[in-house]
Design a protein around this motif. Sequence first.
Motif, PDB file in Angstrom:
ATOM      1  N   SER A 166      42.778  47.374  40.009  1.00  0.00           N
ATOM      2  CA  SER A 166      41.483  47.363  40.424  1.00  0.00           C
ATOM      3  C   SER A 166      40.675  46.489  39.261  1.00  0.00           C
ATOM      4  N   GLN A 167      41.182  46.868  38.217  1.00  0.00           N
ATOM      5  CA  GLN A 167      40.473  46.040  37.284  1.00  0.00           C
ATOM      6  C   GLN A 167      40.932  44.664  37.361  1.00  0.00           C
ATOM      7  N   ILE A 168      42.069  44.264  37.498  1.00  0.00           N
ATOM      8  CA  ILE A 168      42.568  42.837  37.552  1.00  0.00           C
ATOM      9  C   ILE A 168      41.961  42.066  38.624  1.00  0.00           C
ATOM     10  N   LEU A 169      41.775  42.744  40.161  1.00  0.00           N
ATOM     11  CA  LEU A 169      41.137  42.314  40.863  1.00  0.00           C
ATOM     12  C   LEU A 169      39.853  41.853  40.747  1.00  0.00           C
ATOM     13  N   ASN A 170      39.191  42.802  40.088  1.00  0.00           N
ATOM     14  CA  ASN A 170      37.749  42.540  39.921  1.00  0.00           C
ATOM     15  C   ASN A 170      37.318  41.434  38.798  1.00  0.00           C
ATOM     16  N   CYS A 171      38.544  41.472  37.908  1.00  0.00           N
ATOM     17  CA  CYS A 171      38.182  40.262  37.061  1.00  0.00           C
ATOM     18  C   CYS A 171      38.561  38.828  37.586  1.00  0.00           C
ATOM     19  N   ARG A 172      39.688  38.987  38.611  1.00  0.00           N
ATOM     20  CA  ARG A 172      39.873  37.717  39.329  1.00  0.00           C
ATOM     21  C   ARG A 172      38.730  37.098  40.136  1.00  0.00           C
ATOM     22  N   ARG A 173      37.965  38.048  40.722  1.00  0.00           N
ATOM     23  CA  ARG A 173      37.006  37.776  41.730  1.00  0.00           C
ATOM     24  C   ARG A 173      35.720  37.274  40.860  1.00  0.00           C
ATOM     25  N   HIS A 174      35.619  37.434  39.557  1.00  0.00           N
ATOM     26  CA  HIS A 174      34.623  37.063  38.724  1.00  0.00           C
ATOM     27  C   HIS A 174      34.893  35.909  37.746  1.00  0.00           C
ATOM     28  N   LYS A 175      36.131  35.319  37.984  1.00  0.00           N
ATOM     29  CA  LYS A 175      36.529  34.224  37.016  1.00  0.00           C
ATOM     30  C   LYS A 175      35.468  33.281  36.749  1.00  0.00           C
TER      31      LYS A 175
END
Length: 463
Positions: A23-32
Motif C-alpha cells: 500500500s505504501q508503494i502504490l500510494n507513492c507510485r500514484r504521487h510521483k
Amino acid sequence: MINWILFWSLSTLPLAVTLFFASQILNCRRHKKAAVGFFHPYTNDGGGGERVLWCAVKAIQEQNPDLHSVIFTGDHDASSQSLMSRATDRFGVHLIYPPKVVHLNKRKWIEETTYPHFTMIGQSLGSVYLAWEALTKFTPLYYFDTSGYAFTYPIVRLFGCKVICYTHYPTISLDMISRVRQRSSMYNNDALIARSTWLSRCKIIYYTVFSRMYGMVGSCAHLVMVNSSWTRSHIEKLWGIHERIKQVYPPCDTSGLQSLPLERSVETPKIISVAQFRPEKAHSLQLEAFSVAIKKLDADFPRPKLQFVGSCRNKSDEERLQNLKDKAVQLNIQDDVEFHKNVMYRDLVRLLAGAVAGIHSMLDEHFGISVVEYMAAGAIPIAHNSAGPRMDIVLDEDGLQTGFLAENIEEYADAILRIVKMPEPERLKVATAARRRASRFSEQRFYHDLKAAIRPVICHTSE
C-alpha cells in the motif's frame, strides 16, 4: 529475472506486512513527481564523486528544465542554497537553480562503522532501508544514483521510477576475489584472514555469493554510466547488461586548470597529493617513497616539499590524517610535508599552480580525477600502474610521455627523483604533453556524453 528480483522479497513476508508495504508503494507510485532524485547520502565528502553529482545536476537542469532536481542526503545541515553555494565554491560548478533537498535520517545504516564484519553486505542492505526512507518521502520519476548503491535498484523499480546510475567503481570486483584467493593482505582483506586458509576459503564463498547478488540487482538499472574502461569491463561481466552501459568519463576541471602557467618555481619543488584521507588512497606509501627520495637526493638539487590536500568524511578519516602527521615525524620529514584539509576550490587551484608533480597511489583506482587535474594544471603525474591511470589517463600523447606509473615505494621514489632532477626544458615538454592528454577529460566532454546517454531514458516534457 528483473520481475523475480522485484517481487520475491515481498512474497516471502507475512501477508499483513506485505499488504502494508504494498500500500505504501502504490500510494507513492500514484504521487510521483516530475523530478530527478539524486541519491547521494554524503554531499560533503569533497571528492570526485561529489563533483560528478553537481555536474550531473547541472547537465539535467540544462537539458530538462521542466524537471525538478532533488538531492537525497543524510547531511542535516544541507539546504538548497548551501548546496548550490557548495557546488560553486568547492567545485566551480554553477547550478542553474537550487535543488530541492530531502533529508535522510537513517544514514547510519550505510556507514561502515555500523558493520565491523560483513561490511559490504551490511552497507548494501542498509542502503535499501535508506532508499525506502528516501522514496516514501519523495518519489521522483527518475532515480539517479551517483554513489554506487546498486542494491537499491530493485526497490526503486517497485516504486515505479526509472533507474539511472553513474558507477564510479564496482562494489565488488573480480580483482578483489582474486586477491583473496592469493591471500594478499590489504585494506579490504584483513591480515588474519590472509594468513588462514580456512578463513580465506570462507571469504571467497562470501565474495562469490555477494558478486552474484550484486549482478542481479545491478541488472535492474535502465541506464548505467561508468567512468572508465576498467570499471566498464568489470560491470559488464558482473551485471551482464552490455547494451545499457555507456562509458562517460568523469568531469575534470581541465579548462580552468589549463590556463595556469606551466613554468614553476624550482627553488623548492612541490609535489602535491590530492585525495580524500581514506585507507585505499595509500597515503603512507607516498610518505615512505618521499622519505626514500629525499635520502637519495644529491645535495646539488633543491629539497622538495610534499603537500597533502584532502577532505575528511568522518572521525576515522581524521584519525588517519593524524596518523600521517605522526608518521611524517617518525620519518623525520615533518618539515618537508604540509597537510591541507578541506580546502576551498580556489585554494586547491593555487596549490596545483605551484606543483611540479602530482602523486597518486591507490591500487585499482577506477579512474583518477586527481591525476587528470595534475596533468591539466601542469604537474607531471606519478600514478599507480593499474586500472584507470594505466588504461585511460597516463598514456603517451602524440608519441610523447605524459607522466610516470609506479607500483611500490622504490618505483615511486625513483619517479620523484627523476622529476626533481629533470632539466626545465624536458619538464616543460612532458607537462605540455600531459596537458594535451588531459583535455580529453574536460567538463564539457562530460556534459556532452552524459546528455547523450540520458536522452533516450529521460524523455519527459512539460505539458
